[in-house]
Design a protein around this motif. Structure first.
Motif, PDB file in Angstrom:
ATOM      1  N   SER A 114       0.831  -1.212   0.000  1.00 39.70           N
ATOM      2  CA  SER A 114       0.000   0.000   0.000  1.00 39.70           C
ATOM      3  C   SER A 114       0.861   1.255   0.000  1.00 39.70           C
ATOM      4  CB  SER A 114      -0.928   0.004   1.213  1.00 39.70           C
ATOM      5  OG  SER A 114      -0.180   0.109   2.412  1.00 39.70           O
ATOM      6  N   THR A 116       3.294   1.962  -1.765  1.00 35.69           N
ATOM      7  CA  THR A 116       3.653   2.396  -3.114  1.00 35.69           C
ATOM      8  C   THR A 116       2.466   2.419  -4.063  1.00 35.69           C
ATOM      9  OG1 THR A 116       4.280   0.114  -3.599  1.00 35.69           O
ATOM     10  CG2 THR A 116       6.030   1.600  -2.940  1.00 35.69           C
ATOM     11  N   PHE A 118      -1.123   2.541  -3.068  1.00 34.87           N
ATOM     12  CA  PHE A 118      -2.327   3.239  -2.632  1.00 34.87           C
ATOM     13  C   PHE A 118      -2.013   4.201  -1.491  1.00 34.87           C
ATOM     14  CE2 PHE A 118      -3.695  -0.943  -4.150  1.00 34.87           C
ATOM     15  CZ  PHE A 118      -4.711  -0.605  -5.031  1.00 34.87           C
ATOM     16  N   ASP A 119      -2.749   5.291  -1.437  1.00 41.25           N
ATOM     17  CA  ASP A 119      -2.726   6.146  -0.254  1.00 41.25           C
ATOM     18  C   ASP A 119      -3.600   5.487   0.825  1.00 41.25           C
ATOM     19  OD1 ASP A 119      -1.069   8.267  -1.123  1.00 41.25           O
ATOM     20  OD2 ASP A 119      -2.733   9.092  -2.293  1.00 41.25           O
ATOM     21  N   SER A 122      -7.538   4.834   0.626  1.00 43.02           N
ATOM     22  CA  SER A 122      -7.889   5.121  -0.763  1.00 43.02           C
ATOM     23  C   SER A 122      -7.815   3.852  -1.593  1.00 43.02           C
ATOM     24  CB  SER A 122      -6.937   6.168  -1.355  1.00 43.02           C
ATOM     25  OG  SER A 122      -7.154   6.315  -2.748  1.00 43.02           O
ATOM     26  N   ASN A 124      -7.646   4.259  -4.986  1.00 47.11           N
ATOM     27  CA  ASN A 124      -7.103   4.747  -6.252  1.00 47.11           C
ATOM     28  C   ASN A 124      -5.624   4.399  -6.352  1.00 47.11           C
ATOM     29  OD1 ASN A 124      -9.566   6.040  -7.024  1.00 47.11           O
ATOM     30  ND2 ASN A 124      -9.049   7.754  -5.682  1.00 47.11           N
ATOM     31  N   LYS A 126      -1.961   4.824  -7.121  1.00 44.24           N
ATOM     32  CA  LYS A 126      -1.165   6.037  -7.234  1.00 44.24           C
ATOM     33  C   LYS A 126      -0.612   6.182  -8.652  1.00 44.24           C
ATOM     34  CE  LYS A 126       0.510   6.194  -2.440  1.00 44.24           C
ATOM     35  NZ  LYS A 126       1.722   6.182  -1.585  1.00 44.24           N
ATOM     36  N   PRO A 127      -0.634   7.412  -9.218  1.00 46.29           N
ATOM     37  CA  PRO A 127      -0.092   7.627 -10.555  1.00 46.29           C
ATOM     38  C   PRO A 127       1.355   7.149 -10.693  1.00 46.29           C
ATOM     39  CG  PRO A 127      -1.329   9.550  -9.838  1.00 46.29           C
ATOM     40  CD  PRO A 127      -1.232   8.638  -8.653  1.00 46.29           C
ATOM     41  N   GLY A 128       2.122   7.269  -9.613  1.00 45.88           N
ATOM     42  CA  GLY A 128       3.512   6.843  -9.648  1.00 45.88           C
ATOM     43  C   GLY A 128       3.695   5.352  -9.840  1.00 45.88           C
ATOM     44  N   ASN A 130       2.014   3.663 -12.114  1.00 44.68           N
ATOM     45  CA  ASN A 130       1.632   3.338 -13.486  1.00 44.68           C
ATOM     46  C   ASN A 130       2.738   2.626 -14.247  1.00 44.68           C
ATOM     47  OD1 ASN A 130      -0.978   4.329 -13.335  1.00 44.68           O
ATOM     48  ND2 ASN A 130      -0.415   6.370 -14.047  1.00 44.68           N
ATOM     49  N   ARG A 170      -9.869  -1.977  -3.833  1.00 41.93           N
ATOM     50  CA  ARG A 170      -8.471  -1.939  -4.261  1.00 41.93           C
ATOM     51  C   ARG A 170      -8.189  -3.040  -5.280  1.00 41.93           C
ATOM     52  NH1 ARG A 170      -4.990  -0.425   1.254  1.00 41.93           N
ATOM     53  NH2 ARG A 170      -5.336   1.836   1.067  1.00 41.93           N
TER      54      ARG A 170
END
Length: 224
Positions: A114, A116, A118-119, A122, A124, A126-128, A130, A170
């Motif tokens: 989590s 790396t 998910f926040d 959350s 969602n 994380k964009p990082g 991708n 998730r």
């Protein structure tokens, strides 16, 4: 669907309960933290075999992936895929952001933390993360004769109901990431197990970070 998931969860819980009861009977005095670790270990060992990918007929699944694997080809196919995943994900593995390892029945287990992916609280991705998803999807698309079981987990903070919902969301978010990268839906199964399968103690933040995770079980499609 929910009934089937519940039956699988109950089966895993029964296995763990029997094991823990045996420890108590022999006087080992296993703590609650230790019991949780046992449940997590048992869950990780048999979860891949318990998941049946949305209960689809095997014939339909084999047709969707262009035929199944057989004999010695299964082990060789999965070994090569695992080696490629370990190679492309080496930077993430070295940073402690993800793990790739062999699992039972020729499966490959990939664990996303989590920290790396998910926040907190959350669902969602994380964009990082991708770029990491790009790497995983590229490999599993090359090795199309596999299914991917996506399993969400949480720590014990919050209610059981909240954690179950968060873990499911998730898992589904990761499934959507795969679909966006052209992994066909027939290969995907997403589900949450909430806080039921810890791999570390929930008594410390370091342990809770480990328990907030998503696991991917890449499994071979075996011919009839």
């Amino acid at each position: 669907m929910q009934a089937k998931h519940m039956k699988q969860g109950i089966s895993l819980a029964l296995i763990a309960t029997i094991f823990v009861a045996g420890c108590a009977a022999d006087g080992s005095g296993m703590t609650k933290t230790g019991q949780g670790a046992v449940i997590g270990a048992l869950g990780g060992a048999v979860l891949g075999a318990a998941i049946n990918h949305k209960n689809r007929g095997k014939g339909a699944l084999i047709g969707a992936v262009g035929g199944g694997l057989a004999g010695t080809a299964v082990g060789a196919y999965m070994d090569k895929q695992r080696q490629e995943l370990q190679k492309v994900l080496a930077p993430e593995v070295q940073a402690g952001n993800i793990s790739v390892q062999a699992a039972a029945n020729n499966a490959i287990k990939i664990t996303m933390t989590s920290a790396t992916a998910f926040d907190t609280n959350s669902s969602n991705v994380k964009p990082g993360f991708n770029a990491t998803m790009d790497k995983i999807a590229k490999v599993v698309n090359v090795y199309g004769k596999t299914t991917i079981a996506i399993v969400g987990h949480t720590d014990s903070q919050g209610s059981d109901e909240y954690n179950q919902t968060l873990s499911q969301k998730r898992a589904e978010a990761v499934a959507e990431q795969f679909r966006a990268r052209r992994v066909i839906d027939e290969r995907l199964d997403a589900r949450g197990l909430g806080e039921s399968s810890p791999i570390a103690s929930n008594d410390t933040e370091a342990g809770r970070v480990q328990n907030r995770r998503v696991e991917l079980y890449v499994e071979p499609v075996v011919a009839k």
